[in-house]
Design a protein around this motif. Structure first.
Motif, PDB file in Angstrom:
ATOM      1  N   PRO A  17      14.939 -15.055  -2.354  1.00  0.00           N
ATOM      2  CA  PRO A  17      16.251 -15.776  -2.214  1.00  0.00           C
ATOM      3  C   PRO A  17      17.107 -15.096  -1.334  1.00  0.00           C
ATOM      4  O   PRO A  17      17.647 -13.838  -1.422  1.00  0.00           O
ATOM      5  N   VAL A  18      18.094 -15.924  -0.536  1.00  0.00           N
ATOM      6  CA  VAL A  18      19.182 -15.338   0.262  1.00  0.00           C
ATOM      7  C   VAL A  18      20.283 -15.108  -0.749  1.00  0.00           C
ATOM      8  O   VAL A  18      20.675 -16.084  -1.568  1.00  0.00           O
ATOM      9  N   SER A  19      20.747 -13.992  -0.674  1.00  0.00           N
ATOM     10  CA  SER A  19      21.965 -13.707  -1.715  1.00  0.00           C
ATOM     11  C   SER A  19      22.891 -12.846  -1.215  1.00  0.00           C
ATOM     12  O   SER A  19      22.703 -12.102   0.015  1.00  0.00           O
ATOM     13  N   SER A  20      24.162 -12.962  -1.506  1.00  0.00           N
ATOM     14  CA  SER A  20      25.292 -11.933  -1.142  1.00  0.00           C
ATOM     15  C   SER A  20      24.825 -10.527  -1.454  1.00  0.00           C
ATOM     16  O   SER A  20      25.093  -9.563  -0.510  1.00  0.00           O
ATOM     17  N   SER A  21      24.268 -10.217  -2.384  1.00  0.00           N
ATOM     18  CA  SER A  21      23.840  -8.764  -2.801  1.00  0.00           C
ATOM     19  C   SER A  21      22.805  -8.356  -1.698  1.00  0.00           C
ATOM     20  O   SER A  21      22.950  -7.188  -1.653  1.00  0.00           O
ATOM     21  N   ALA A  22      22.007  -9.050  -1.384  1.00  0.00           N
ATOM     22  CA  ALA A  22      21.126  -8.496  -0.386  1.00  0.00           C
ATOM     23  C   ALA A  22      21.774  -8.348   0.870  1.00  0.00           C
ATOM     24  O   ALA A  22      21.172  -7.397   1.706  1.00  0.00           O
ATOM     25  N   ILE A  23      22.691  -9.202   1.306  1.00  0.00           N
ATOM     26  CA  ILE A  23      23.303  -8.914   2.378  1.00  0.00           C
ATOM     27  C   ILE A  23      24.227  -7.515   2.383  1.00  0.00           C
ATOM     28  O   ILE A  23      24.402  -6.808   3.315  1.00  0.00           O
ATOM     29  N   ARG A  24      24.718  -7.559   1.263  1.00  0.00           N
ATOM     30  CA  ARG A  24      25.541  -6.185   1.016  1.00  0.00           C
ATOM     31  C   ARG A  24      24.686  -4.977   1.170  1.00  0.00           C
ATOM     32  O   ARG A  24      24.995  -3.934   1.760  1.00  0.00           O
ATOM     33  N   ALA A  25      23.470  -5.052   0.558  1.00  0.00           N
ATOM     34  CA  ALA A  25      22.356  -3.930   0.740  1.00  0.00           C
ATOM     35  C   ALA A  25      22.274  -3.647   2.218  1.00  0.00           C
ATOM     36  O   ALA A  25      21.901  -2.260   2.610  1.00  0.00           O
ATOM     37  N   ALA A  26      22.126  -4.745   2.946  1.00  0.00           N
ATOM     38  CA  ALA A  26      21.680  -4.476   4.213  1.00  0.00           C
ATOM     39  C   ALA A  26      23.008  -3.970   5.106  1.00  0.00           C
ATOM     40  O   ALA A  26      22.534  -2.981   6.007  1.00  0.00           O
ATOM     41  N   LEU A  27      23.850  -4.403   4.887  1.00  0.00           N
ATOM     42  CA  LEU A  27      25.185  -3.530   5.378  1.00  0.00           C
ATOM     43  C   LEU A  27      25.368  -2.297   5.045  1.00  0.00           C
ATOM     44  O   LEU A  27      25.618  -1.289   6.234  1.00  0.00           O
ATOM     45  N   GLN A  28      25.047  -1.838   3.949  1.00  0.00           N
ATOM     46  CA  GLN A  28      25.308  -0.577   3.306  1.00  0.00           C
ATOM     47  C   GLN A  28      23.995   0.297   4.112  1.00  0.00           C
ATOM     48  O   GLN A  28      24.410   1.732   4.060  1.00  0.00           O
ATOM     49  N   ALA A  29      22.846  -0.170   4.356  1.00  0.00           N
ATOM     50  CA  ALA A  29      21.912   0.562   5.148  1.00  0.00           C
ATOM     51  C   ALA A  29      22.163   0.761   6.577  1.00  0.00           C
ATOM     52  O   ALA A  29      21.328   1.080   7.175  1.00  0.00           O
ATOM     53  N   ASP A  51      37.048  -1.466  -0.201  1.00  0.00           N
ATOM     54  CA  ASP A  51      35.824  -1.978  -0.948  1.00  0.00           C
ATOM     55  C   ASP A  51      34.915  -1.909   0.023  1.00  0.00           C
ATOM     56  O   ASP A  51      33.640  -2.242  -0.250  1.00  0.00           O
ATOM     57  N   CYS A  52      35.138  -1.864   1.297  1.00  0.00           N
ATOM     58  CA  CYS A  52      34.124  -1.846   2.395  1.00  0.00           C
ATOM     59  C   CYS A  52      32.967  -0.723   2.463  1.00  0.00           C
ATOM     60  O   CYS A  52      33.492   0.383   2.430  1.00  0.00           O
ATOM     61  N   ARG A  53      31.542  -1.175   2.162  1.00  0.00           N
ATOM     62  CA  ARG A  53      30.785  -0.158   2.110  1.00  0.00           C
ATOM     63  C   ARG A  53      29.914  -0.008   3.275  1.00  0.00           C
ATOM     64  O   ARG A  53      28.572   0.270   3.313  1.00  0.00           O
ATOM     65  N   LEU A  54      30.134  -0.734   4.335  1.00  0.00           N
ATOM     66  CA  LEU A  54      29.500  -0.742   5.400  1.00  0.00           C
ATOM     67  C   LEU A  54      29.034   0.839   6.014  1.00  0.00           C
ATOM     68  O   LEU A  54      29.807   1.555   5.896  1.00  0.00           O
ATOM     69  N   ARG A  55      27.726   1.055   6.356  1.00  0.00           N
ATOM     70  CA  ARG A  55      27.364   2.252   6.643  1.00  0.00           C
ATOM     71  C   ARG A  55      27.994   2.887   7.956  1.00  0.00           C
ATOM     72  O   ARG A  55      28.286   2.121   8.733  1.00  0.00           O
ATOM     73  N   HIS A  56      28.375   4.048   7.793  1.00  0.00           N
ATOM     74  CA  HIS A  56      29.198   4.783   8.471  1.00  0.00           C
ATOM     75  C   HIS A  56      28.158   5.146   9.884  1.00  0.00           C
ATOM     76  O   HIS A  56      27.155   5.658   9.684  1.00  0.00           O
ATOM     77  N   GLY A  57      28.795   4.751  10.935  1.00  0.00           N
ATOM     78  CA  GLY A  57      27.866   4.861  12.188  1.00  0.00           C
ATOM     79  C   GLY A  57      28.395   4.306  13.252  1.00  0.00           C
ATOM     80  O   GLY A  57      29.701   3.780  13.374  1.00  0.00           O
ATOM     81  N   ILE A  58      28.000   3.941  14.388  1.00  0.00           N
ATOM     82  CA  ILE A  58      27.999   3.497  15.853  1.00  0.00           C
ATOM     83  C   ILE A  58      27.386   1.996  15.783  1.00  0.00           C
ATOM     84  O   ILE A  58      26.047   1.908  15.744  1.00  0.00           O
ATOM     85  N   ALA A  84      20.885  -6.324  11.822  1.00  0.00           N
ATOM     86  CA  ALA A  84      20.043  -7.561  11.996  1.00  0.00           C
ATOM     87  C   ALA A  84      19.669  -8.216  10.707  1.00  0.00           C
ATOM     88  O   ALA A  84      19.541  -9.559  10.738  1.00  0.00           O
ATOM     89  N   GLU A  85      19.229  -7.420   9.783  1.00  0.00           N
ATOM     90  CA  GLU A  85      18.771  -8.136   8.415  1.00  0.00           C
ATOM     91  C   GLU A  85      20.123  -9.014   7.798  1.00  0.00           C
ATOM     92  O   GLU A  85      19.935 -10.009   7.407  1.00  0.00           O
ATOM     93  N   ALA A  86      21.280  -8.185   7.780  1.00  0.00           N
ATOM     94  CA  ALA A  86      22.322  -8.927   7.450  1.00  0.00           C
ATOM     95  C   ALA A  86      22.852 -10.482   7.925  1.00  0.00           C
ATOM     96  O   ALA A  86      22.880 -11.199   7.458  1.00  0.00           O
ATOM     97  N   ASN A  87      22.808 -10.114   9.404  1.00  0.00           N
ATOM     98  CA  ASN A  87      22.970 -11.440  10.088  1.00  0.00           C
ATOM     99  C   ASN A  87      22.126 -12.576   9.780  1.00  0.00           C
ATOM    100  O   ASN A  87      22.424 -13.630   9.937  1.00  0.00           O
TER     101      ASN A  87
END
Length: 330
Positions: A169-181, A223-230, A185-188
């Motif tokens: 299922p499409v879920s907010s938790s899955a999107i958060r996990a993708a952004l943290q990684a 609370d932003c947990r976006l992975r650090h990077g470029i 592309a997966e989050a979008n």
């Protein structure tokens, strides 16, 4: 950027908060109910049903996020803070939103009392909920109970199945996990649009100017947990959308300070201090690194910029092809 607005003219988007009268244009509304963090593809399937119900279409949502109330020491990574969430709602054809303050009083309402609030205080005529929606004190209310309580109150109730991607299922938790990684592309893909942040441009150390890369510096929520990077990004500057490259992180080459989003906009000059920008994330380039010299840092920044330009051009072409294909199918 946010999903495109409907092509037909819309009346102003109405927002009703606790203690306020229900706007006349929202009386008798059919409302999708949920936290709607991210306003992702699954959320929009509910919202589309509310918009197409033949009555005023609305959402009932909660602020702060219930997890922040129950676990204040461990706030949820908000994909769409309240102003962004409401802006997305306004672009989806809804007539308005009911924003319920999630506090001790709301948390203590039992399931029947919550449905009474929907019928009496919000003057709804129907509700739409997801298959896994729980409500009321201790999450005692199930989707089936919502249906039964709504029938007693004369409300229509529609329970929507999950929107899936493959078998998940499409879920907010899955999107958060993708952004943290850093998997933009997966989050979008799960969101159905490019994830973006909204923040004010602040004065920084201005190191980028000395390196040939003047940046617009923005603090994101704690609370932003976006992975650090470029990242390859686009920013909305007034009415223009400008390509760029961004760093999110602690700047290990310099100070390992508080996380900061630093955006370098290609082929742009102008004073952005004090302006609020929407910055959408198009692609991941690399993780944050520490460099031993300024020359090594600049050389890598040059390569990052080239890669960002390439990604953004590929994205532009793919978007054009997708739009053309959808036009052919229409």
């Amino acid at each position: 950027m946010p999903p495109d607005a409907p092509s037909h003219p819309m009346a102003p988007f109405a927002i009703r908060r606790d203690g306020e009268a229900v706007p006349e244009r929202l009386r008798g509304a059919v409302a999708a109910i949920g936290n709607f963090d991210g306003v992702h593809r699954g959320h929009r399937s509910l919202i589309a049903r509310a918009v197409g119900a033949g009555r005023p279409g609305a959402v009932v949502t909660f602020e702060p996020h219930p997890r922040d109330y129950f676990r204040p020491a461990d706030p949820v990574f908000r994909l769409t803070p309240e102003p962004v969430k409401l802006a997305l709602f306004a672009r989806l054809g809804l007539d308005g939103a009911f924003v319920l303050g999630f506090d001790a009083a709301l948390a203590s309402r039992d399931a029947a009392s919550f449905v009474a609030l929907l019928a009496d205080e919000l003057a709804l005529s129907g509700v739409l909920i997801g298959h896994d929606f729980h409500f009321g004190r201790g999450r005692e209310g199930t989707p089936d109970l919502m249906g039964e309580l709504c029938r007693r109150r004369g409300l229509d109730c529609t329970i929507m199945p999950a929107v899936t991607e493959g078998t998940e299922p499409v879920s907010s938790s899955a999107i958060r996990a993708a952004l943290q990684a850093g998997d933009i592309a997966e989050a979008n893909r799960l969101l159905g649009y490019r994830w973006f942040v909204r923040a004010e441009v602040r004065h920084g150390e201005k190191r980028g100017r000395t390196l040939g890369y003047p940046t617009a510096n923005m603090r994101l929520p704690d609370d932003c947990r976006l992975r650090h990077g470029i990242y390859a990004v686009r920013a909305r500057v007034g009415e223009a959308v400008v390509d760029g490259v961004a760093s999110f992180g602690r700047r290990p080459t310099f100070d390992n300070g508080a996380p900061l989003l630093e955006v370098f906009l290609f082929d742009f000059s102008g004073d952005l201090y004090g302006q609020t920008l929407d910055v959408e994330f198009v692609g991941w380039i690399r993780g944050e690194e520490r460099f031993d010299s300024m020359d090594a840092l600049v050389e890598r920044m040059n390569r990052d910029s080239d890669e960002a330009r390439r990604m953004l051009e590929v994205d532009r072409v793919e978007t054009m092809i997708e739009a053309s294909t959808q036009g052919d199918r229409a």
